[in-house]
Design an enzyme around this catalytic site. Structure first.
Site, PDB file in Angstrom:
ATOM      1  N   THR A 161      13.347 -13.705 -13.776  1.00 55.92           N
ATOM      2  CA  THR A 161      13.069 -13.005 -12.513  1.00 55.92           C
ATOM      3  C   THR A 161      13.854 -13.674 -11.389  1.00 55.92           C
ATOM      4  O   THR A 161      14.242 -13.026 -10.421  1.00 55.92           O
ATOM      5  CB  THR A 161      11.561 -12.993 -12.200  1.00 55.92           C
ATOM      6  OG1 THR A 161      11.121 -14.297 -11.873  1.00 55.92           O
ATOM      7  CG2 THR A 161      10.748 -12.446 -13.368  1.00 55.92           C
ATOM      8  N   LYS A 193      11.087  -9.329 -10.280  1.00 57.35           N
ATOM      9  CA  LYS A 193      10.775 -10.044  -9.036  1.00 57.35           C
ATOM     10  C   LYS A 193      10.339  -9.031  -7.998  1.00 57.35           C
ATOM     11  O   LYS A 193      11.002  -8.002  -7.798  1.00 57.35           O
ATOM     12  CB  LYS A 193      12.021 -10.792  -8.551  1.00 57.35           C
ATOM     13  CG  LYS A 193      11.727 -11.894  -7.570  1.00 57.35           C
ATOM     14  CD  LYS A 193      10.936 -13.044  -8.192  1.00 57.35           C
ATOM     15  CE  LYS A 193      11.735 -14.320  -8.286  1.00 57.35           C
ATOM     16  NZ  LYS A 193      11.030 -15.343  -9.100  1.00 57.35           N
ATOM     17  N   HIS A 223      -9.987  11.026  11.534  1.00 58.08           N
ATOM     18  CA  HIS A 223     -10.944  11.833  12.304  1.00 58.08           C
ATOM     19  C   HIS A 223     -11.074  11.340  13.738  1.00 58.08           C
ATOM     20  O   HIS A 223     -11.021  10.131  14.007  1.00 58.08           O
ATOM     21  CB  HIS A 223     -12.323  11.772  11.642  1.00 58.08           C
ATOM     22  CG  HIS A 223     -12.317  12.228  10.214  1.00 58.08           C
ATOM     23  ND1 HIS A 223     -11.909  13.481   9.830  1.00 58.08           N
ATOM     24  CD2 HIS A 223     -12.667  11.585   9.067  1.00 58.08           C
ATOM     25  CE1 HIS A 223     -12.010  13.602   8.514  1.00 58.08           C
ATOM     26  NE2 HIS A 223     -12.459  12.466   8.028  1.00 58.08           N
TER      27      HIS A 223
END
Ligand SMILES: O=c1[nH]c(=O)c2[nH]c(=O)[nH]c2[nH]1
Length: 306
Positions: free
Chosen positions: A60, A15, A255
């Site tokens: 799960t 899960k 940058h």
């Protein structure tokens, strides 16, 4: 009929992103832990992939329920220890030979309010999210070895000077002007591997101090490249914590472009920049110890890290 030329490769299932908020309310002064946990089991699960036979498959859903229930039963002392509780619980089961447990841990701080003496004091049960970074942890269990990674992601830092970049080769496509004074900015994501078997680790203290060391190096190293800053940060962490074996970084170079104000007859002495968005430079490196045995299992499938 199964195709004899095709086989199941490495696999895991579980899960993902189970959100769990644990409130400790034994006294009036509450404490909260806020996690986003993923549980992935590895082991004897070929049949479900190959034939849909789910005899060995712990759902799960049960994995999610375990995470929620452990938040109460075991408590959440640190993200790393919570993952160790989960990993040990699941790997004690038949058919589970290993797995990966991961979490994000969101940083909540007490809201400051005037205390009885008028001085700011932390409120008992009201919190504000500190979004400077998100703490991370990951546990991999393979062949009976527990690999624990601490970490954080997206710590955005900038220095307005103390950064140079020059001395690079110039090919026919190189247009970047050399500089002895530029802005350096990045969003630091770092993960560090604890030596398997390290005992008595104070995971919370290591997280706080490692983040601080990295920021100090960013600030204090007069940088000739972002790569140099990255390495210095890793080296400083390894010097302080003998229990850390390998520290890795993902650092974009955010940058900042000097705006040409001469067009308007205005001098720009490194004062006005345009913050770039895309593309950005990208630094990704590991800083490790001489002689340390590589531990690829700890890093496999951890997104973004080489
Ligand atoms: O610190 C830097 N490292 C680079 O490798 C690089 N390349 C570049 O264009 N700017 C920068 N800056």
């Amino acid at each position: 009929m199964p195709n004899p030329d095709i086989v199941l490769g490495p696999n895991q299932y579980g899960k993902a992103e189970v959100r769990v908020v644990r409130v400790y309310r034994d006294t009036e002064v509450h404490t909260i832990k806020d996690l986003n946990v993923t549980s992935l089991l590895r082991g004897n699960f070929d049949d479900t992939f190959l034939t849909g036979d789910n005899t060995t498959v712990l759902t799960t859903d049960a994995q999610k329920n375990t995470i929620h229930s452990f938040a109460k039963e075991k408590g959440i002392s640190s993200p790393e220890e919570f993952l160790l509780e989960l990993g040990r619980h699941f790997t004690a089961m038949d058919h589970v030979t290993g797995g990966r447990w991961e979490t994000e841990a969101f940083n909540w701080e007490r809201i400051q309010v005037p205390g009885p003496d008028g001085a700011p004091a932390g409120h008992n049960h009201s919190f504000v999210r500190n979004k400077d970074d998100v703490r991370t942890a990951a546990l991999t269990v393979e062949d009976g070895v527990e690999y624990v990674l601490g970490g954080f992601k997206d710590l955005t830092v900038l220095k307005s000077t103390g950064s140079e970049f020059h001395g690079y080769p110039k090919d026919r496509y190189t247009t970047l002007p050399e500089t002895t004074d530029r802005i350096m900015a990045t969003d630091i994501t770092s993960r560090w591997l604890f030596r398997p078997g390290a005992e008595g680790v104070d995971y919370d203290a290591v997280y706080a101090r490692t983040k601080q060391i990295i920021m100090e190096q960013f600030a204090q190293v007069h940088s000739l490249s972002l790569q140099q800053t990255l390495y210095a940060a890793g080296e400083a962490v390894l010097e302080e914590f003998e229990e850390i074996e390998d520290i890795r970084f993902v650092m974009p170079n955010n940058h900042h472009y000097l705006v040409d104000l001469e067009r308007f007859g205005v001098e720009n002495n490194n004062e006005v920049f345009e913050a770039g968005v895309l593309p950005y430079g990208f630094m990704n490196a590991s800083v490790t110890r001489v002689g340390a045995e590589p531990k690829p299992k700890a890093w496999e499938w951890i997104g973004g890290f080489c």
